[in-house]
Design an enzyme around this catalytic site. Sequence first.
Site, short mmCIF file in Angstrom:
data_model
loop_
_atom_site.label_atom_id
_atom_site.label_comp_id
_atom_site.label_asym_id
_atom_site.label_seq_id
_atom_site.Cartn_x
_atom_site.Cartn_y
_atom_site.Cartn_z
N TYR A 1 -14.57 -12.32 0.38
CA TYR A 1 -15.38 -11.19 -0.08
C TYR A 1 -16.59 -11.67 -0.87
CZ TYR A 1 -11.79 -8.05 1.59
OH TYR A 1 -10.93 -7.36 2.41
N ASP B 1 -6.55 -3.73 -7.44
CA ASP B 1 -7.12 -4.30 -6.22
C ASP B 1 -7.37 -5.79 -6.46
OD1 ASP B 1 -8.31 -3.34 -3.46
OD2 ASP B 1 -9.59 -4.94 -4.21
N ARG C 1 -3.77 6.34 0.06
CA ARG C 1 -4.27 7.51 0.78
C ARG C 1 -3.28 8.23 1.67
NH1 ARG C 1 -9.40 4.46 2.99
NH2 ARG C 1 -7.81 2.85 2.83
N ARG D 1 -7.08 11.23 -7.39
CA ARG D 1 -8.27 10.40 -7.21
C ARG D 1 -9.56 11.21 -7.02
NH1 ARG D 1 -9.03 5.72 -4.85
NH2 ARG D 1 -11.16 6.39 -5.21
N ARG E 1 0.82 -1.22 0.00
CA ARG E 1 0.00 0.00 0.00
C ARG E 1 0.85 1.27 0.00
NH1 ARG E 1 -5.55 -1.09 1.94
NH2 ARG E 1 -5.99 -2.95 0.72
O1 CP3 Z 1 0.17 0.07 -3.10
C1 CP3 Z 1 -0.31 -1.09 -3.17
O2 CP3 Z 1 -0.09 -1.95 -2.29
C2 CP3 Z 1 -1.07 -1.50 -4.41
C3 CP3 Z 1 -2.47 -1.36 -4.38
C4 CP3 Z 1 -3.39 -2.33 -3.65
C5 CP3 Z 1 -4.71 -1.93 -3.33
N1 CP3 Z 1 -5.34 -3.03 -2.82
C6 CP3 Z 1 -5.27 -0.60 -3.56
C7 CP3 Z 1 -6.40 -0.17 -2.73
C8 CP3 Z 1 -3.23 -3.66 -3.28
C9 CP3 Z 1 -2.00 -4.53 -3.37
C10 CP3 Z 1 -4.49 -4.08 -2.75
C11 CP3 Z 1 -4.75 -5.47 -2.29
C12 CP3 Z 1 -5.90 -5.71 -1.43
N2 CP3 Z 1 -7.18 -5.24 -1.54
C13 CP3 Z 1 -5.89 -6.63 -0.35
C14 CP3 Z 1 -4.71 -7.43 0.08
C15 CP3 Z 1 -3.71 -6.59 0.79
C16 CP3 Z 1 -4.07 -6.26 2.21
O3 CP3 Z 1 -4.12 -5.07 2.53
O4 CP3 Z 1 -4.23 -7.21 3.01
C17 CP3 Z 1 -7.17 -6.63 0.22
C18 CP3 Z 1 -7.60 -7.44 1.41
C19 CP3 Z 1 -7.98 -5.76 -0.56
C20 CP3 Z 1 -9.42 -5.45 -0.37
C21 CP3 Z 1 -9.59 -4.02 -0.08
N3 CP3 Z 1 -9.61 -3.04 -1.05
C22 CP3 Z 1 -9.65 -3.37 1.19
C23 CP3 Z 1 -9.66 -4.07 2.53
C24 CP3 Z 1 -9.70 -2.00 0.95
C25 CP3 Z 1 -9.66 -0.86 1.96
C26 CP3 Z 1 -10.98 -0.26 2.29
C27 CP3 Z 1 -10.75 1.14 2.86
O5 CP3 Z 1 -11.13 2.09 2.18
O6 CP3 Z 1 -10.16 1.25 3.94
C28 CP3 Z 1 -9.69 -1.80 -0.45
C29 CP3 Z 1 -9.69 -0.52 -1.16
C30 CP3 Z 1 -8.37 -0.11 -1.68
N4 CP3 Z 1 -7.52 -0.90 -2.41
C31 CP3 Z 1 -7.79 1.17 -1.51
C32 CP3 Z 1 -6.56 1.14 -2.19
C33 CP3 Z 1 -5.58 2.27 -2.35
C34 CP3 Z 1 -8.43 2.35 -0.79
C35 CP3 Z 1 -9.48 2.96 -1.68
C36 CP3 Z 1 -9.26 4.41 -1.96
O7 CP3 Z 1 -8.14 4.94 -1.93
O8 CP3 Z 1 -10.29 5.04 -2.30
#
Ligand code: CP3
Length: 338
Positions: free
Chosen positions: A147, A72, A27, A36, A23
Amino acid sequence: MTSAFLLAARGEPVPHTPVWFMRQAGRSLPEYLEVRKGVGMLESCMDPDLVTEITLQPVRRYGVDAAIFFSDIVLPLKAVGVDLDIKPGIGPVVAKPVETLADVEAIPDLTAEHVPYIDRAVRNLVSELGETPLIGFAGAPFTVASYLVEGGPSKEHARTKAMMFGAPDVWDALMRKIAGIAATYLEVQVGAGASAVQLFDSWAGALTPADYEAFVMPHSARVLERAGALGVPRIHFGVGTSNLLGLMGAAGADVVGVDWRTPLGDAIDRVGDRCVQGNLDPTLVFAPTEVMTARAAEIVEAGRRAKGHIFNLGHGVIPSTDPDQLKRLTEFVQTYPR
Ligand code: CP3
């Protein structure tokens, strides 16, 4: 010259301990929030120019040793037509959770034609990144299944595990379906130029070793096997997986990702002849810099005994993280005396 990240992932001698952050795009970066504005999460993942820009942001800012593709784990499901969205502050939400064999069979297999924007974004990135390797990724079958079955984020994964224990035929079909989608998604990314892959099984820590081995590991192993055929290093990561690290390695990983709860030395003992990645507590960036770097030094030192060590946080960057602190951490690890 081969990058420190790829050398470490192959267990070869490195000029410095390589570092990147799960990540690292997202954000915590003001430049991310800026681009974004008014663009939904999934929408941004389907826009190659935006994906390229967001993936490059942390590389420019921190000079990390690897970029991780901005996408994602649920993107490939969206691409094949599953009705889902990523809600801000919540995560992935699925309109009609999967319950039956018919529900599983209604999900199409992924083909490269479903994700032309991924191919394009990876190609753009690889040319922009130059010497810095790009890590492709996919969600592992168990975590993605959670999910799909729960319909959204879950602490207990109760419905998911109820299917696993009580409807083995539906479970098996679902895991095969997701494994196929994940493997194809990785093949698209590597085919377009990604030089390593990470399989995220974030929620595997909810399982006992015996259940992981019986119901999950064979499916993740198939994904890792197909990725291995592409000749790139494979990282396998989960959270709360202390007692699964050996199995997660044996599933076919070259590098096992370790969360912050397991001392890195213990993890090294558990994974045997494999590399490790991790594992600073992501909250340590909120401590004074000297406290953070002292802990980072302990991890770099512990990592010397591993076949190879890639420095990372034990899970993703917390959104309120100060980017300047991550910059200091990156420099500290990269200049730490070998
Ligand atoms: O920088 C990186 O690591 C690459 C981008 C990345 C995202 N998701 C972007 C994202 C990666 C590798 C993921 C993987 C992902 N997504 C996982 C496995 C990694 C982990 O953290 O365990 C999981 C479980 C998800 C599912 C998911 N998607 C979650 C739990 C969330 C967060 C919800 C929140 O808003 O707190 C997301 C959304 C997400 N994926 C965001 C990002 C940058 C946030 C959305 C936003 O910025 O609007």
